[in-house]
Design a protein around this motif. Structure first.
Motif, PDB file in Angstrom:
ATOM      1  N   SER A  74       0.834  -1.201   0.000  1.00 34.02           N
ATOM      2  CA  SER A  74       0.000   0.000   0.000  1.00 34.02           C
ATOM      3  C   SER A  74       0.867   1.249   0.000  1.00 34.02           C
ATOM      4  O   SER A  74       0.385   2.339   0.249  1.00 34.02           O
ATOM      5  CB  SER A  74      -0.956  -0.006   1.197  1.00 34.02           C
ATOM      6  OG  SER A  74      -0.246  -0.043   2.405  1.00 34.02           O
ATOM      7  N   ALA A  75       2.159   1.084  -0.288  1.00 39.17           N
ATOM      8  CA  ALA A  75       3.067   2.224  -0.349  1.00 39.17           C
ATOM      9  C   ALA A  75       3.000   2.879  -1.721  1.00 39.17           C
ATOM     10  O   ALA A  75       2.734   2.220  -2.727  1.00 39.17           O
ATOM     11  CB  ALA A  75       4.505   1.763  -0.074  1.00 39.17           C
ATOM     12  N   SER A 112       9.438  -2.670  10.628  1.00 42.62           N
ATOM     13  CA  SER A 112       7.989  -2.808  10.568  1.00 42.62           C
ATOM     14  C   SER A 112       7.538  -2.643   9.121  1.00 42.62           C
ATOM     15  O   SER A 112       8.361  -2.670   8.208  1.00 42.62           O
ATOM     16  CB  SER A 112       7.323  -1.767  11.475  1.00 42.62           C
ATOM     17  OG  SER A 112       5.920  -1.966  11.541  1.00 42.62           O
ATOM     18  N   SER A 113       6.275  -2.453   8.935  1.00 40.75           N
ATOM     19  CA  SER A 113       5.687  -2.324   7.606  1.00 40.75           C
ATOM     20  C   SER A 113       6.072  -1.004   6.947  1.00 40.75           C
ATOM     21  O   SER A 113       6.253   0.007   7.620  1.00 40.75           O
ATOM     22  CB  SER A 113       4.166  -2.406   7.762  1.00 40.75           C
ATOM     23  OG  SER A 113       3.533  -2.200   6.547  1.00 40.75           O
ATOM     24  N   LEU A 135       3.696   0.112  11.073  1.00 42.10           N
ATOM     25  CA  LEU A 135       2.380  -0.388  10.694  1.00 42.10           C
ATOM     26  C   LEU A 135       1.334   0.654  11.044  1.00 42.10           C
ATOM     27  O   LEU A 135       1.177   1.028  12.199  1.00 42.10           O
ATOM     28  CB  LEU A 135       2.108  -1.704  11.420  1.00 42.10           C
ATOM     29  CG  LEU A 135       0.923  -2.499  10.951  1.00 42.10           C
ATOM     30  CD1 LEU A 135       1.035  -2.845   9.476  1.00 42.10           C
ATOM     31  CD2 LEU A 135       0.801  -3.769  11.754  1.00 42.10           C
ATOM     32  N   GLY A 136       0.655   1.172  10.037  1.00 44.61           N
ATOM     33  CA  GLY A 136      -0.329   2.205  10.281  1.00 44.61           C
ATOM     34  C   GLY A 136      -1.403   2.179   9.226  1.00 44.61           C
ATOM     35  O   GLY A 136      -1.237   1.599   8.163  1.00 44.61           O
ATOM     36  N   GLY A 137      -2.505   2.797   9.531  1.00 38.91           N
ATOM     37  CA  GLY A 137      -3.628   2.818   8.612  1.00 38.91           C
ATOM     38  C   GLY A 137      -4.520   1.611   8.843  1.00 38.91           C
ATOM     39  O   GLY A 137      -4.068   0.551   9.260  1.00 38.91           O
ATOM     40  N   ILE A 143      -4.636  -6.102   7.493  1.00 41.69           N
ATOM     41  CA  ILE A 143      -4.072  -7.170   6.665  1.00 41.69           C
ATOM     42  C   ILE A 143      -2.721  -7.638   7.197  1.00 41.69           C
ATOM     43  O   ILE A 143      -2.460  -8.827   7.299  1.00 41.69           O
ATOM     44  CB  ILE A 143      -3.948  -6.700   5.204  1.00 41.69           C
ATOM     45  CG1 ILE A 143      -5.357  -6.525   4.617  1.00 41.69           C
ATOM     46  CG2 ILE A 143      -3.151  -7.686   4.376  1.00 41.69           C
ATOM     47  CD1 ILE A 143      -5.376  -5.916   3.251  1.00 41.69           C
ATOM     48  N   ALA A 144      -1.836  -6.694   7.540  1.00 39.66           N
ATOM     49  CA  ALA A 144      -0.479  -7.065   7.941  1.00 39.66           C
ATOM     50  C   ALA A 144      -0.309  -7.153   9.443  1.00 39.66           C
ATOM     51  O   ALA A 144       0.679  -7.718   9.915  1.00 39.66           O
ATOM     52  CB  ALA A 144       0.516  -6.052   7.376  1.00 39.66           C
ATOM     53  N   GLY A 145      -1.255  -6.621  10.216  1.00 37.90           N
ATOM     54  CA  GLY A 145      -1.130  -6.557  11.674  1.00 37.90           C
ATOM     55  C   GLY A 145      -0.703  -7.835  12.351  1.00 37.90           C
ATOM     56  O   GLY A 145       0.235  -7.835  13.152  1.00 37.90           O
TER      57      GLY A 145
END
Length: 163
Positions: A74-75, A112-113, A135-137, A143-145
């Motif tokens: 999602s980047a 992290s993500s 990890l944010g959003g 999904i990735a949490g």
């Protein structure tokens, strides 16, 4: 060139992740109220779930694509004047791709993500690329949490001059 991130099979992905309507409940200030119950598609380890894709915007022809396994991205993407494409993965890598071929030229694992847009800047004649990791959003967290550690950091990399 137009760069984007796409899911493997959008129709199948949507069918597997289709949201379920939530039962009515009173709205409370400060709390989320999307009206749906989020569901994530089940994927097998190593399954391709999306791509980094480059298109020629004038012809619509796909120039290249690089598969993304396990977790989509999602980047955002950043292209430098030197032909490097910087982006990130939900699994935590910052990657540099070749603008012409899409081949991975370099990658770095953060803690992290990576779901932020990379930026570039110059300082005293040196070009740098920076990207936030953490990890944010709502979508990335859902999904990735369970698969990626939380945390937050800022990473800055100097671009080496061409030899």
């Amino acid at each position: 060139m137009l760069l984007l991130v796409a899911v493997e099979d959008p129709d199948e992905h949507i069918r597997r992740a289709i949201q379920k309507l939530a039962p009515p409940r009173p709205q409370i200030l400060g709390e989320g109220s999307t009206g749906v119950i989020a569901r994530n598609p089940e994927t097998k380890p190593g399954e391709v779930v999306g791509y980094f894709i480059a298109f020629d915007p004038l012809t619509g022809q796909r120039k290249w694509q690089q598969p993304l396994a396990d977790l989509a991205s999602s980047a955002g993407m950043l292209v430098t004047g030197g032909g490097l494409v910087f982006t990130g993965k939900l699994t935590g890598e910052v990657v540099a791709l070749d603008e012409d071929t899409g081949n991975t030229l370099w990658q770095f694992k953060t803690g992290s993500s990576v779901n932020a847009n990379p930026i570039t800047f110059t300082h005293k004649g040196q070009q740098y690329v920076s990207v936030a990791s953490g990890l944010g959003g709502q979508l990335a967290g859902r999904i990735a949490g369970p698969k990626v550690p939380r945390g937050g950091s800022m990473w800055t990399f100097a671009l080496m001059p061409e030899q």
